[in-house]
Design a protein around this motif. Structure first.
Motif, PDB file in Angstrom:
ATOM      1  N   LYS A  21      34.031  42.461  29.773  1.00 47.29           N
ATOM      2  CA  LYS A  21      34.345  42.351  31.199  1.00 47.29           C
ATOM      3  C   LYS A  21      33.315  41.442  31.863  1.00 47.29           C
ATOM      4  CE  LYS A  21      36.556  46.896  31.615  1.00 47.29           C
ATOM      5  NZ  LYS A  21      36.536  48.201  32.318  1.00 47.29           N
ATOM      6  N   ALA A  22      33.746  40.779  32.926  1.00 48.37           N
ATOM      7  CA  ALA A  22      32.859  39.888  33.665  1.00 48.37           C
ATOM      8  C   ALA A  22      33.304  39.845  35.120  1.00 48.37           C
ATOM      9  CB  ALA A  22      32.877  38.486  33.050  1.00 48.37           C
ATOM     10  N   ILE A  23      32.546  39.112  35.926  1.00 48.64           N
ATOM     11  CA  ILE A  23      32.891  38.919  37.332  1.00 48.64           C
ATOM     12  C   ILE A  23      33.233  37.446  37.560  1.00 48.64           C
ATOM     13  CG2 ILE A  23      32.075  39.047  39.712  1.00 48.64           C
ATOM     14  CD1 ILE A  23      32.534  41.770  38.387  1.00 48.64           C
ATOM     15  N   LEU A  24      34.348  37.213  38.241  1.00 47.60           N
ATOM     16  CA  LEU A  24      34.771  35.846  38.544  1.00 47.60           C
ATOM     17  C   LEU A  24      33.857  35.247  39.610  1.00 47.60           C
ATOM     18  CD1 LEU A  24      36.774  33.504  38.304  1.00 47.60           C
ATOM     19  CD2 LEU A  24      38.246  34.686  39.937  1.00 47.60           C
ATOM     20  N   VAL A  25      33.232  34.129  39.267  1.00 44.28           N
ATOM     21  CA  VAL A  25      32.318  33.454  40.194  1.00 44.28           C
ATOM     22  C   VAL A  25      33.020  32.324  40.936  1.00 44.28           C
ATOM     23  CG1 VAL A  25      30.210  32.056  40.349  1.00 44.28           C
ATOM     24  CG2 VAL A  25      30.299  34.027  38.786  1.00 44.28           C
ATOM     25  N   HIS A  26      33.874  31.574  40.220  1.00 44.73           N
ATOM     26  CA  HIS A  26      34.517  30.426  40.858  1.00 44.73           C
ATOM     27  C   HIS A  26      35.744  29.999  40.069  1.00 44.73           C
ATOM     28  CE1 HIS A  26      34.595  27.215  43.729  1.00 44.73           C
ATOM     29  NE2 HIS A  26      34.446  26.259  42.837  1.00 44.73           N
ATOM     30  N   TYR A  27      36.758  29.528  40.784  1.00 46.16           N
ATOM     31  CA  TYR A  27      37.951  28.933  40.182  1.00 46.16           C
ATOM     32  C   TYR A  27      38.155  27.590  40.854  1.00 46.16           C
ATOM     33  CZ  TYR A  27      42.934  28.026  39.325  1.00 46.16           C
ATOM     34  OH  TYR A  27      44.124  27.435  38.965  1.00 46.16           O
ATOM     35  N   PHE A  28      38.281  26.535  40.079  1.00 42.57           N
ATOM     36  CA  PHE A  28      38.382  25.220  40.692  1.00 42.57           C
ATOM     37  C   PHE A  28      39.176  24.256  39.825  1.00 42.57           C
ATOM     38  CE2 PHE A  28      35.089  24.635  37.644  1.00 42.57           C
ATOM     39  CZ  PHE A  28      35.079  23.279  37.325  1.00 42.57           C
ATOM     40  N   LYS A  29      39.534  23.142  40.419  1.00 43.16           N
ATOM     41  CA  LYS A  29      40.226  22.054  39.731  1.00 43.16           C
ATOM     42  C   LYS A  29      39.285  20.869  39.672  1.00 43.16           C
ATOM     43  CE  LYS A  29      44.493  19.307  39.911  1.00 43.16           C
ATOM     44  NZ  LYS A  29      45.768  19.070  40.650  1.00 43.16           N
ATOM     45  N   GLY A  30      38.996  20.402  38.446  1.00 42.07           N
ATOM     46  CA  GLY A  30      38.065  19.304  38.274  1.00 42.07           C
ATOM     47  C   GLY A  30      38.665  17.958  38.614  1.00 42.07           C
ATOM     48  N   HIS A  81      35.443  27.656  31.642  1.00 38.13           N
ATOM     49  CA  HIS A  81      36.591  28.092  30.843  1.00 38.13           C
ATOM     50  C   HIS A  81      37.831  27.345  31.348  1.00 38.13           C
ATOM     51  CE1 HIS A  81      33.610  31.340  30.977  1.00 38.13           C
ATOM     52  NE2 HIS A  81      34.038  31.709  29.778  1.00 38.13           N
ATOM     53  N   TYR A  82      38.236  26.303  30.631  1.00 39.76           N
ATOM     54  CA  TYR A  82      39.373  25.477  31.057  1.00 39.76           C
ATOM     55  C   TYR A  82      40.683  26.046  30.526  1.00 39.76           C
ATOM     56  CZ  TYR A  82      36.004  21.878  32.431  1.00 39.76           C
ATOM     57  OH  TYR A  82      34.982  21.188  33.032  1.00 39.76           O
ATOM     58  N   GLY A  83      41.728  25.976  31.343  1.00 42.11           N
ATOM     59  CA  GLY A  83      43.028  26.465  30.901  1.00 42.11           C
ATOM     60  C   GLY A  83      44.036  26.481  32.034  1.00 42.11           C
ATOM     61  N   VAL A  84      45.044  27.338  31.885  1.00 44.43           N
ATOM     62  CA  VAL A  84      46.113  27.429  32.884  1.00 44.43           C
ATOM     63  C   VAL A  84      46.521  28.896  33.064  1.00 44.43           C
ATOM     64  CG1 VAL A  84      47.036  25.134  32.428  1.00 44.43           C
ATOM     65  CG2 VAL A  84      47.877  27.086  31.103  1.00 44.43           C
ATOM     66  N   ASN A  92      46.979  31.450  43.478  1.00 43.38           N
ATOM     67  CA  ASN A  92      46.316  31.781  44.739  1.00 43.38           C
ATOM     68  C   ASN A  92      45.403  32.988  44.582  1.00 43.38           C
ATOM     69  OD1 ASN A  92      45.999  31.401  47.671  1.00 43.38           O
ATOM     70  ND2 ASN A  92      46.974  33.423  47.801  1.00 43.38           N
ATOM     71  N   GLU A  93      45.796  33.895  43.673  1.00 44.14           N
ATOM     72  CA  GLU A  93      44.973  35.081  43.426  1.00 44.14           C
ATOM     73  C   GLU A  93      43.643  34.690  42.796  1.00 44.14           C
ATOM     74  OE1 GLU A  93      45.320  39.363  41.040  1.00 44.14           O
ATOM     75  OE2 GLU A  93      47.127  38.224  41.556  1.00 44.14           O
ATOM     76  N   LEU A  94      43.660  33.651  41.965  1.00 41.21           N
ATOM     77  CA  LEU A  94      42.415  33.170  41.370  1.00 41.21           C
ATOM     78  C   LEU A  94      41.553  32.463  42.414  1.00 41.21           C
ATOM     79  CD1 LEU A  94      43.643  31.733  37.946  1.00 41.21           C
ATOM     80  CD2 LEU A  94      42.177  33.729  38.290  1.00 41.21           C
ATOM     81  N   GLU A  95      42.179  31.678  43.258  1.00 48.51           N
ATOM     82  CA  GLU A  95      41.454  30.946  44.288  1.00 48.51           C
ATOM     83  C   GLU A  95      40.738  31.884  45.248  1.00 48.51           C
ATOM     84  OE1 GLU A  95      44.543  28.602  45.984  1.00 48.51           O
ATOM     85  OE2 GLU A  95      44.546  27.116  44.360  1.00 48.51           O
ATOM     86  N   GLN A  96      41.311  33.066  45.453  1.00 51.91           N
ATOM     87  CA  GLN A  96      40.711  34.033  46.366  1.00 51.91           C
ATOM     88  C   GLN A  96      40.037  35.190  45.612  1.00 51.91           C
ATOM     89  OE1 GLN A  96      43.833  35.306  49.030  1.00 51.91           O
ATOM     90  NE2 GLN A  96      44.297  33.229  49.715  1.00 51.91           N
ATOM     91  N   GLY A  97      39.826  34.968  44.319  1.00 50.13           N
ATOM     92  CA  GLY A  97      39.356  36.079  43.493  1.00 50.13           C
ATOM     93  C   GLY A  97      37.863  36.159  43.246  1.00 50.13           C
ATOM     94  N   LYS A  98      37.065  35.399  43.975  1.00 50.07           N
ATOM     95  CA  LYS A  98      35.622  35.455  43.766  1.00 50.07           C
ATOM     96  C   LYS A  98      35.109  36.886  43.918  1.00 50.07           C
ATOM     97  CE  LYS A  98      31.226  33.546  45.373  1.00 50.07           C
ATOM     98  NZ  LYS A  98      30.556  32.594  46.305  1.00 50.07           N
TER      99      LYS A  98
END
Length: 228
Positions: A21-30, A81-84, A92-98
């Protein structure tokens, strides 16, 4: 994007762990269009040191969202961690999931494939002995594979690490650091940041063949292939 906190590498201490388990710090598009997750810690091994990256899934706890990890890279201590997302409508859940908890699942079959032991040879080899030394190393390593032996990974203070590695460490390991040492059976240890099998005997179906030996500036490099 600037990130100053390095990702904790859980596989350093728990090399065989495939779920965590971990905590989501950031989700972004490079800039290259790829999307990535950054976590506070990870069991995913990033590409590096000649070892391909892990793949697998990252799931948001209490959600149906699954992020397929296709590639993992490390830069300045931060693991990307790159992927889809399997369902793009849930991005949107990832974008707001910090700050949300996520579950990491590493692809076991790929991890096993990438966790094959390495070979390190210390010393120099006279040019007229390269061919005979090549055969000697093949015999020695394949005998080690047949015999088997526990594989251990330990992070140690510099002096203890040097003792475990036969009395010295490579120049790229700085005094005062705490290198991670891999030990194969009863053989001297070696600094390494990769993942490995739990016992050398797990690769009995494979055979090592030395393809080339090069000596330059007092350093001998052994190139090899592993086949079934």
């Amino acid at each position: 994007m600037e990130l100053t906190t390095p990702t904790k590498l859980e596989f350093y201490d728990q090399m065989l762990k495939l779920q965590s388990k971990a905590i989501l710090v950031h989700y972004f598009k490079g800039d290259d269009g790829r999307k990535a997750l950054i976590l506070d810690n990870t069991i995913f091994h990033p590409q590096g040191g000649g070892q391909p990256s892990d793949t697998g899934f990252i799931c948001v706890t209490d959600s149906n969202l699954r992020f397929c990890v296709q590639d993992v890279r490390s830069k300045d201590g931060v693991v990307f961690h790159y992927g889809v997302a399997e369902d793009s409508s849930m991005e949107n859940e990832l974008e707001q999931g910090k700050g949300k908890e996520v579950i990491l699942q590493v692809d076991e079959s790929r991890r096993r494939l990438n966790s094959r032991p390495f070979v390190e040879y210390k010393g120099t080899v006279p040019l007229n002995e390269l061919q005979s030394k090549q055969r000697e190393i093949e015999i020695e390593v394949n005998a080690l594979i047949s015999k088997g032996g526990k594989v251990n990974a330990t992070v140690l203070p510099y002096r203890e690490a040097a003792e475990l590695c036969g009395g010295s460490l490579p120049d790229y390991i700085h005094p005062g650091s705490n290198p991670r040492i891999i030990k194969l059976g009863d053989n001297p240890g070696c600094p390494c940041g990769g993942t490995h099998v739990s016992d050398v005997s797990e690769i009995l179906s494979m055979k090592l063949q030395v393809s080339q030996i090069r000596t330059k500036k007092g350093m001998t490099k052994v190139f090899y292939t592993i086949g079934t």
